[in-house]
Design a protein around this motif. Structure first.
Motif, PDB file in Angstrom:
ATOM      1  N   ASP A 277      50.816  42.799  35.276  1.00 36.55           N
ATOM      2  CA  ASP A 277      50.638  41.872  36.401  1.00 36.55           C
ATOM      3  C   ASP A 277      49.890  42.534  37.550  1.00 36.55           C
ATOM      4  O   ASP A 277      48.974  41.940  38.148  1.00 36.55           O
ATOM      5  CB  ASP A 277      51.999  41.366  36.881  1.00 36.55           C
ATOM      6  CG  ASP A 277      52.680  40.498  35.832  1.00 36.55           C
ATOM      7  OD1 ASP A 277      51.963  39.995  34.943  1.00 36.55           O
ATOM      8  OD2 ASP A 277      53.916  40.341  35.908  1.00 36.55           O
ATOM      9  N   CYS A 279      47.804  45.049  37.429  1.00 31.40           N
ATOM     10  CA  CYS A 279      46.403  45.265  37.050  1.00 31.40           C
ATOM     11  C   CYS A 279      45.616  43.954  37.118  1.00 31.40           C
ATOM     12  O   CYS A 279      44.443  43.929  37.529  1.00 31.40           O
ATOM     13  CB  CYS A 279      46.329  45.858  35.646  1.00 31.40           C
ATOM     14  SG  CYS A 279      46.934  47.555  35.537  1.00 31.40           S
ATOM     15  N   ALA A 280      46.253  42.836  36.720  1.00 31.12           N
ATOM     16  CA  ALA A 280      45.571  41.541  36.769  1.00 31.12           C
ATOM     17  C   ALA A 280      45.240  41.151  38.210  1.00 31.12           C
ATOM     18  O   ALA A 280      44.139  40.655  38.506  1.00 31.12           O
ATOM     19  CB  ALA A 280      46.449  40.477  36.113  1.00 31.12           C
ATOM     20  N   VAL A 281      46.187  41.368  39.130  1.00 31.39           N
ATOM     21  CA  VAL A 281      45.942  41.052  40.543  1.00 31.39           C
ATOM     22  C   VAL A 281      44.804  41.901  41.090  1.00 31.39           C
ATOM     23  O   VAL A 281      43.914  41.409  41.807  1.00 31.39           O
ATOM     24  CB  VAL A 281      47.236  41.260  41.358  1.00 31.39           C
ATOM     25  CG1 VAL A 281      46.947  41.149  42.852  1.00 31.39           C
ATOM     26  CG2 VAL A 281      48.289  40.242  40.947  1.00 31.39           C
ATOM     27  N   ARG A 283      42.336  43.236  39.448  1.00 30.74           N
ATOM     28  CA  ARG A 283      41.058  42.776  38.899  1.00 30.74           C
ATOM     29  C   ARG A 283      40.571  41.527  39.638  1.00 30.74           C
ATOM     30  O   ARG A 283      39.365  41.355  39.867  1.00 30.74           O
ATOM     31  CB  ARG A 283      41.208  42.479  37.404  1.00 30.74           C
ATOM     32  CG  ARG A 283      41.379  43.716  36.530  1.00 30.74           C
ATOM     33  CD  ARG A 283      40.146  44.616  36.585  1.00 30.74           C
ATOM     34  NE  ARG A 283      38.967  43.951  36.074  1.00 30.74           N
ATOM     35  CZ  ARG A 283      38.591  43.955  34.800  1.00 30.74           C
ATOM     36  NH1 ARG A 283      39.334  44.601  33.912  1.00 30.74           N
ATOM     37  NH2 ARG A 283      37.495  43.332  34.420  1.00 30.74           N
ATOM     38  N   CYS A 284      41.523  40.658  39.997  1.00 30.49           N
ATOM     39  CA  CYS A 284      41.140  39.453  40.744  1.00 30.49           C
ATOM     40  C   CYS A 284      40.592  39.802  42.129  1.00 30.49           C
ATOM     41  O   CYS A 284      39.752  39.075  42.689  1.00 30.49           O
ATOM     42  CB  CYS A 284      42.338  38.514  40.891  1.00 30.49           C
ATOM     43  SG  CYS A 284      42.857  37.769  39.324  1.00 30.49           S
ATOM     44  N   LEU A 285      41.069  40.906  42.696  1.00 34.05           N
ATOM     45  CA  LEU A 285      40.611  41.331  44.016  1.00 34.05           C
ATOM     46  C   LEU A 285      39.335  42.156  43.953  1.00 34.05           C
ATOM     47  O   LEU A 285      38.865  42.639  44.982  1.00 34.05           O
ATOM     48  CB  LEU A 285      41.712  42.132  44.713  1.00 34.05           C
ATOM     49  CG  LEU A 285      42.996  41.338  45.044  1.00 34.05           C
ATOM     50  CD1 LEU A 285      44.048  42.257  45.652  1.00 34.05           C
ATOM     51  CD2 LEU A 285      42.680  40.181  45.987  1.00 34.05           C
ATOM     52  N   GLY A 286      38.823  42.373  42.719  1.00 35.63           N
ATOM     53  CA  GLY A 286      37.532  43.033  42.597  1.00 35.63           C
ATOM     54  C   GLY A 286      37.560  44.440  42.054  1.00 35.63           C
ATOM     55  O   GLY A 286      36.517  45.101  42.011  1.00 35.63           O
ATOM     56  N   THR A 288      37.234  47.332  39.544  1.00 32.92           N
ATOM     57  CA  THR A 288      36.437  47.423  38.310  1.00 32.92           C
ATOM     58  C   THR A 288      37.175  48.161  37.202  1.00 32.92           C
ATOM     59  O   THR A 288      36.889  47.970  36.023  1.00 32.92           O
ATOM     60  CB  THR A 288      35.112  48.142  38.587  1.00 32.92           C
ATOM     61  OG1 THR A 288      35.385  49.445  39.125  1.00 32.92           O
ATOM     62  CG2 THR A 288      34.284  47.336  39.577  1.00 32.92           C
TER      63      THR A 288
END
Length: 289
Positions: A277, A279-281, A283-286, A288
């Motif tokens: 969870d 890591c997913a957040v 990634r959503c915030l940019g 890489t």
């Protein structure tokens, strides 16, 4: 980088990485210890197996070995022992019995130990003028320890009861109960004459590399009635047992590796699931990576 370090520190304090690190350490330690234990057991089995042969290499011939062969053994820096094996009658009073006579040098055996009653290990063969008899032969001759028996033209004192002998195997010369004597006393008996059926032995022991070189050299110069016995040819049943033990140890090491892999996988899976969870957040915030 600072964020990664902060997350690493947080995971370490939370105990997640500790579990994973512990699983990794235990896995590596278990595989290493099993492999080390297996190697030690294998070496111990080989060492004990050579004790059953009485040496690292046994040279057998139906006629006396040439002096050059013994010189080759000692020239390689190896230990050398000699023996002669034949069948004869032993006498005590009005009794007689067939005996498997074995004359040995005092440094026999080079590997392992002889045992005499009451189960006492000894590192050297019989002294001159004495013989060691198996219990069966003592009973047949009614010749207890301290009595004297006749062998050929000479008399000998029964000095001990022989209970264990290396390289004892089932062949014609070993059917009769053993009478062991000093090799230097054999000529006095007058039993070895032209046409006598005698097996002559040379035993060698030392460094494995030197033994291998000696075996290669002797094997190329064998004459009729001569052979070289090592652990594989001299005691094949022992070699088969060692191979089975090695396969079992290899299977044990493989099982330890599989269990270690499972432990690491379980620890890694729990660690990854806990961070999915987050890591997913990120990634959503940019993020890489």
């Amino acid at each position: 980088m600072r964020q990664a370090l902060r997350m690493l520190g947080r995971d370490w304090r939370a105990g997640e990485l500790r579990v994973l690190a512990a699983a990794l350490v235990i896995a590596v330690a278990s595989v290493t210890s099993v492999a080390f234990f297996g190697d030690r057991v294998s070496q111990a089995l080989l060492r004990d197996a050579h004790q059953l042969l009485g040496a690292d290499l046994a040279l057998q011939s139906d006629h006396p070995w040439k002096a050059q062969v013994a010189e080759q053994i000692t020239g390689e820096g190896l230990q050398l022992a000699r023996a002669a094996n034949f069948i004869s009658m032993a006498f005590h009073g009005d009794r007689n019995a067939l005996a498997g006579v074995k004359g040995v040098t005092e440094n026999y055996p080079l590997r392992g130990k002889l045992r005499i009653a009451p189960d006492v290990p000894v590192e050297r063969g019989p002294a001159r003028g004495t013989v060691w008899l198996e219990e069966r032969l003592i009973s047949s001759l009614n010749a207890p320890v301290g009595s004297r028996i006749r062998l050929g033209r000479a008399d000998f004192e029964v000095a001990a009861v022989l209970t264990l002998e290396p390289e004892r195997s089932a062949n014609f010369f070993n059917i009769a109960p053993r009478l062991m004597m000093n090799l230097a006393d054999v000529p006095a008996t007058g039993l070895i004459q032209t046409g006598s059926r005698v097996w002559y032995y040379l035993y060698a022991a030392g460094e494995p590399k030197a033994i291998q070189q000696l075996e290669t050299f002797i094997s190329q110069k064998l004459e009729r009635g001569q052979r070289v016995d090592n652990l594989e040819s001299g005691r094949p049943e022992v070699r088969a047992s060692i191979e089975r033990a090695r396969r079992f140890l290899a299977l044990t090491a493989l099982l330890a590796a599989v269990l270690a892999g499972v432990a690491i996988a379980l620890g890694t899976r729990r660690f990854v699931e806990r961070h999915l969870d987050g890591c997913a957040v990120m990634r959503c915030l940019g993020a890489t990576q």
